[in-house]
Motif scaffolding. Structure first.
Motif: not given
Length: 403
Positions: A158, A204-206, A260-261
Motif C-alpha cells: 500500500s 488497495s492503496s489505503d 486506484s483506491n
C-alpha cells in the motif's frame, strides 16, 4: 467689475428622416466591417494553430540531439524501473535508487536469484518468489524487513508500506498482512480444496481492501473466483472479512490490480473485468477478448492489451481503454517488443533491446529510432520532445528532431 453677457445657443438644423436612416446605415456598415476583420483575424489565428497542431501531430521524429550525457556505473544484468520520479536499478545482489544523473539516494544489498518489485506511490517491496524475506523500502531507504516461515508467492504493498503476502506450503495457502516494520496485522489460511488455488493478490492503496484471484479445477472444469476482503469497519461485520465475490466459469484470471483506491482490474484469459466500490467492490464493466492476450499494461488513467495482429501473419495489435472500459485506441505495430507501457507525458512507449517507438494516444507515431547500444529505460522529460534514455554505460538526455 466684469460684466457677464448672455450666451445664446444656436440650434442645429433638423435632419430629415432620410438623412438619419442613411447615417445609421453607415454606422452599421462600419461596425460590420470591424466584426468581419475581428472574426477573420481570429479565424486566421485558429487556422494557423490547427495547421501547426496537425503538422506537429503527424511528424515522425527519427533523430535526436543529445542535450546532456552522463556516464553511469552499470550493474551486471540489471533491471530498471522508474520510482518516485527517479530510477531504481536492481540485480540478484541488490538495489540502487538514484536520480537520473546517477546520484545515489540508497543502496540495499540482498541475495535473490530472481528479485521482484511491487510498488505503490512512494513505497515498494523487494522479494523473491519462493523466498522468505521481503524488504520494505521508500524513497528515503529501508523501512523494515519481513521474514516469513513459509515460501512467498505474491506480495502487494500500500501507499503507507503495509503489505499483503501470499504464502504456501504443500496443502494450504496463507494470506498475511504486515505493517512496514514487519509486525503481523492479520492472517489466515486458504484451503485449496474449499476455495481454489490463489493466482494473484492486490491490496488497495489505503490497505483497507484486498482482492484475491482463485482458480478451481474439478473434473476437467475450470472456474475462477475473485474475492474481496475489507479490513475496515465494514468488513468486521462479515464472515472472514469477505464483502463480495464473483465467479467466472471457463476462465483463468492470472492478474488483478488496484489501479486506484476504489477501482480494480481483473485480467482474464478471455475477459477483462472492471470492479468499482469504496467498500464492497462490484462489477462495473466486462470487456470480452477474442484474441489471445500477450501483454497487459496500465497507469492511473488507461490500460492496454496486446495481441497478435489478426489481419497479418506478423506484427501486433494493442487496444487501449480508459478506466470506464471505453475503447480509446487500436494501434498496430511490427516491433518485436520486450516492453510496452505509458510514459509520464501520456505517450505509449514500445521498445526492445535497442529500438524505441513512441505513439500518441491518437495513434500517431511520434518517434522511432534504433540505438547502437542496449536501451534499459526511457523516461519522459518536459513536453513531448524531451526524454532521458538509459543506455548501456551512460544516460542521455535527448531532444527529438527530424533528420
Amino acid at each position: 467689475m466684469i460684466k457677464s453677457g448672455n450666451t445664446k445657443l444656436k440650434a442645429l438644423p433638423a435632419q430629415s428622416a432620410e438623412e438619419l436612416s442613411e447615417l445609421k446605415q453607415k454606422i452599421r456598415i462600419h461596425r460590420m466591417k470591424i466584426l468581419i476583420l475581428v472574426f477573420a483575424g481570429a479565424g486566421l489565428v485558429i487556422g494557423l494553430c490547427f495547421a501547426a497542431f496537425l503538422y506537429f501531430e503527424n511528424i515522425v521524429y527519427n533523430d535526436f540531439e543529445i542535450v546532456e550525457q552522463m556516464e553511469r556505473s552499470e550493474m551486471e544484468a540489471a533491471e530498471y524501473e522508474e520510482f518516485g520520479g527517479n530510477v531504481l536499478q536492481y540485480t540478484q545482489d541488490g538495489a540502487v535508487y538514484s536520480d537520473i544523473a546517477g546520484n545515489v539516494f540508497w543502496n540495499q544489498t540482498y541475495e535473490m536469484e530472481s528479485p521482484r518489485i511491487t510498488s505503490c506511490e512512494d513505497y515498494l517491496a523487494i522479494y523473491e518468489q519462493g523466498g522468505s524475506r521481503i524488504y520494505i523500502m521508500n524513497t528515503a531507504g529501508r523501512q523494515g524487513t519481513i521474514n516469513t516461515s513459509l515460501p512467498v508467492q505474491r506480495v502487494s504493498i500500500s501507499r503507507e508500506g503495509t503489505v499483503a503476502v501470499l504464502m504456501e506450503d504443500s496443502h494450504t495457502n496463507y494470506l498475511h498482512m504486515y505493517d512496514k516494520s514487519g509486525r503481523q496485522l492479520a492472517g489466515g489460511g486458504l484451503h485449496i480444496e474449499n476455495s481454489g488455488y490463489p493466482l494473484d493478490i492486490a491490496l488497495s492503496s489505503d490497505a483497507q481492501k484486498l482482492a484475491v484471484s482463485l482458480l478451481d479445477i474439478k473434473e476437467a472444469s475450470v472456474k475462477s473466483t475473485v474475492v474481496f476482503y475489507n479490513y475496515g469497519t465494514v468488513g468486521q461485520n462479515e464472515i472472514d472479512n469477505i464483502v463480495s465475490s464473483y465467479s467466472y466459469p471457463d476462465m483463468v484470471i492470472p492478474s488483478i490490480r488496484f489501479v486506484s483506491n476504489d477501482r480494480i482490474l481483473a485480467f482474464g484469459d478471455s475477459k477483462i473485468i472492471i470492479f468499482e466500490g469504496t467498500q464492497k467492490p462490484a462489477v462495473a464493466k466486462e470487456i470480452s477478448c477474442k484474441e489471445t492476450i500477450r501483454s497487459i499494461y496500465w497507469d492511473k488513467d488507461f490500460f492496454g492489451l496486446v495481441s497478435d495482429n489478426p489481419d497479418s501473419a506478423k506484427g501486433y495489435l494493442t487496444r487501449i481503454y480508459n478506466m470506464r472500459g471505453s475503447l480509446v485506441l487500436e494501434q498496430k505495430f511490427n516491433l518485436d517488443y520486450t516492453h510496452i507501457g505509458f510514459l509520464q507525458n501520456g505517450l505509449l512507449c514500445i521498445r526492445n533491446e535497442k529500438s524505441v517507438q513512441l505513439y500518441t494516444m491518437r495513434g500517431n507515431k511520434r518517434f522511432e529510432y534504433t540505438f547502437d547500444r542496449n536501451v534499459y529505460d526511457v523516461i519522459s522529460g518536459k513536453g513531448q520532445l524531451d526524454y532521458w534514455v538509459i543506455l548501456s554505460g551512460e544516460t542521455d538526455r535527448i531532444k527529438l528532431k527530424e533528420k
